[in-house]
Design an enzyme around this catalytic site. Structure first.
Site, PDB file in Angstrom:
ATOM      1  N   GLU A 156     -24.524  -8.140  -8.388  1.00  0.00           N
ATOM      2  CA  GLU A 156     -23.463  -9.156  -8.372  1.00  0.00           C
ATOM      3  C   GLU A 156     -23.873 -10.284  -9.312  1.00  0.00           C
ATOM      4  OE1 GLU A 156     -20.643 -10.091  -8.350  1.00  0.00           O
ATOM      5  OE2 GLU A 156     -19.829 -10.208  -6.336  1.00  0.00           O
ATOM      6  N   ASP A 157     -22.902 -10.930  -9.937  1.00  0.00           N
ATOM      7  CA  ASP A 157     -23.268 -12.030 -10.833  1.00  0.00           C
ATOM      8  C   ASP A 157     -23.606 -13.292 -10.049  1.00  0.00           C
ATOM      9  OD1 ASP A 157     -20.577 -11.977 -10.154  1.00  0.00           O
ATOM     10  OD2 ASP A 157     -19.943 -13.113 -11.897  1.00  0.00           O
ATOM     11  N   ASP A 201     -21.197 -17.277  -4.219  1.00  0.00           N
ATOM     12  CA  ASP A 201     -20.654 -18.632  -4.096  1.00  0.00           C
ATOM     13  C   ASP A 201     -20.451 -18.904  -2.598  1.00  0.00           C
ATOM     14  OD1 ASP A 201     -19.201 -20.988  -4.376  1.00  0.00           O
ATOM     15  OD2 ASP A 201     -18.215 -20.330  -6.192  1.00  0.00           O
ATOM     16  N   ARG A 211     -16.996 -15.519 -20.815  1.00  0.00           N
ATOM     17  CA  ARG A 211     -17.847 -14.462 -20.263  1.00  0.00           C
ATOM     18  C   ARG A 211     -18.879 -13.986 -21.283  1.00  0.00           C
ATOM     19  NH1 ARG A 211     -15.485 -12.566 -15.396  1.00  0.00           N
ATOM     20  NH2 ARG A 211     -13.228 -12.494 -15.346  1.00  0.00           N
ATOM     21  N   GLY A 229     -17.199 -10.006 -13.358  1.00  0.00           N
ATOM     22  CA  GLY A 229     -18.312 -10.916 -13.656  1.00  0.00           C
ATOM     23  C   GLY A 229     -19.673 -10.260 -13.774  1.00  0.00           C
ATOM     24  N   PHE A 234     -20.067 -26.074 -11.964  1.00  0.00           N
ATOM     25  CA  PHE A 234     -19.039 -25.202 -12.546  1.00  0.00           C
ATOM     26  C   PHE A 234     -19.661 -24.486 -13.736  1.00  0.00           C
ATOM     27  CE2 PHE A 234     -14.177 -25.026 -12.964  1.00  0.00           C
ATOM     28  CZ  PHE A 234     -14.250 -23.705 -13.342  1.00  0.00           C
TER      29      PHE A 234
END
Ligand code: PRP
Length: 183
Positions: free
Chosen positions: A103-104, A107, A169, A48, A156
């Site tokens: 980091e993307d 969560d 992506r 990601g 989401f």
């Protein structure tokens, strides 16, 4: 806009602008001779974060190295268990280096929590985290971030590296996926 996208959360321009700011801020922060002397290494957590890191690296003006690792966080259904399996380790030794994990998204935070433990044990000179996105998730692990691109609702989202079932992506923006695209 892609037909599976409900709405755009961060546009291509917004992302470009923010990544440029992060790159400039990091370059200023790590510009001291002592920090540069030890070496700065950007670490990408595949897959990601690959898009974010490649843009971030090009927005930085100091000498740096780039390396990649792949991890999987296994859990039940959509929840992460925090059990992180390393599928690809770094190819470089980070001992004594100034490491920045790009980091993307954060969560649950469990992936980074475990990753930080593993990388800290290798004795880098410093270890920092810069996520593009930090989701507003109840009970998220407390990850101390050097900088955060955007605070983000717990939707989401896909695009700019983030996937659903390996798709989306390559969208140049970050958007909310329509429920019918994953139901
Ligand atoms: C995503 C993302 C982070 C992690 C964040 O990776 O890239 O690494 O999940 O989740 P957490 O904070 O709940 O641990 P994913 O496992 O989906 O793999 P990918 O990067 O290959 O898409």
């Amino acid at each position: 806009m892609h037909p599976d996208i409900e709405r755009i959360v961060f546009s291509q321009n917004q992302i470009h602008q923010r990544v440029s700011e992060l790159g400039a801020a990091l370059s200023a922060e790590y510009a001291t001779p002592e920090l540069r002397g030890a070496g700065v290494e950007l670490v990408c957590v595949l897959k990601g974060a690959a898009t974010f890191m490649s843009d971030l690296a090009r927005a930085m003006t100091i000498p740096l190295e780039m390396d990649y690792m792949a991890v999987s966080s296994y859990g039940t259904g959509t929840t992460s268990s925090g059990v992180v399996t390393f599928q690809k380790d770094l190819s470089s030794d980070i001992t004594g280096k100034h490491v920045i994990i790009a980091e993307d998204v954060i969560d649950t935070g469990l992936t980074l929590q475990r990753l930080l433990q593993v990388l800290a044990a290798r004795n880098p000179a410093s270890l920092e985290v810069v996520p593009l996105l930090r989701k507003d998730v109840p009970g998220q692990a407390d990850i101390d971030c050097k900088m955060v691109g955007f605070e983000c609702p717990n939707d989401f989202i896909v695009g700019y590296g983030l996937d659903y079932a390996e798709r989306y992506r390559n969208l140049p923006y970050i958007g909310v996926l329509k429920p019918e695209a994953y139901q």
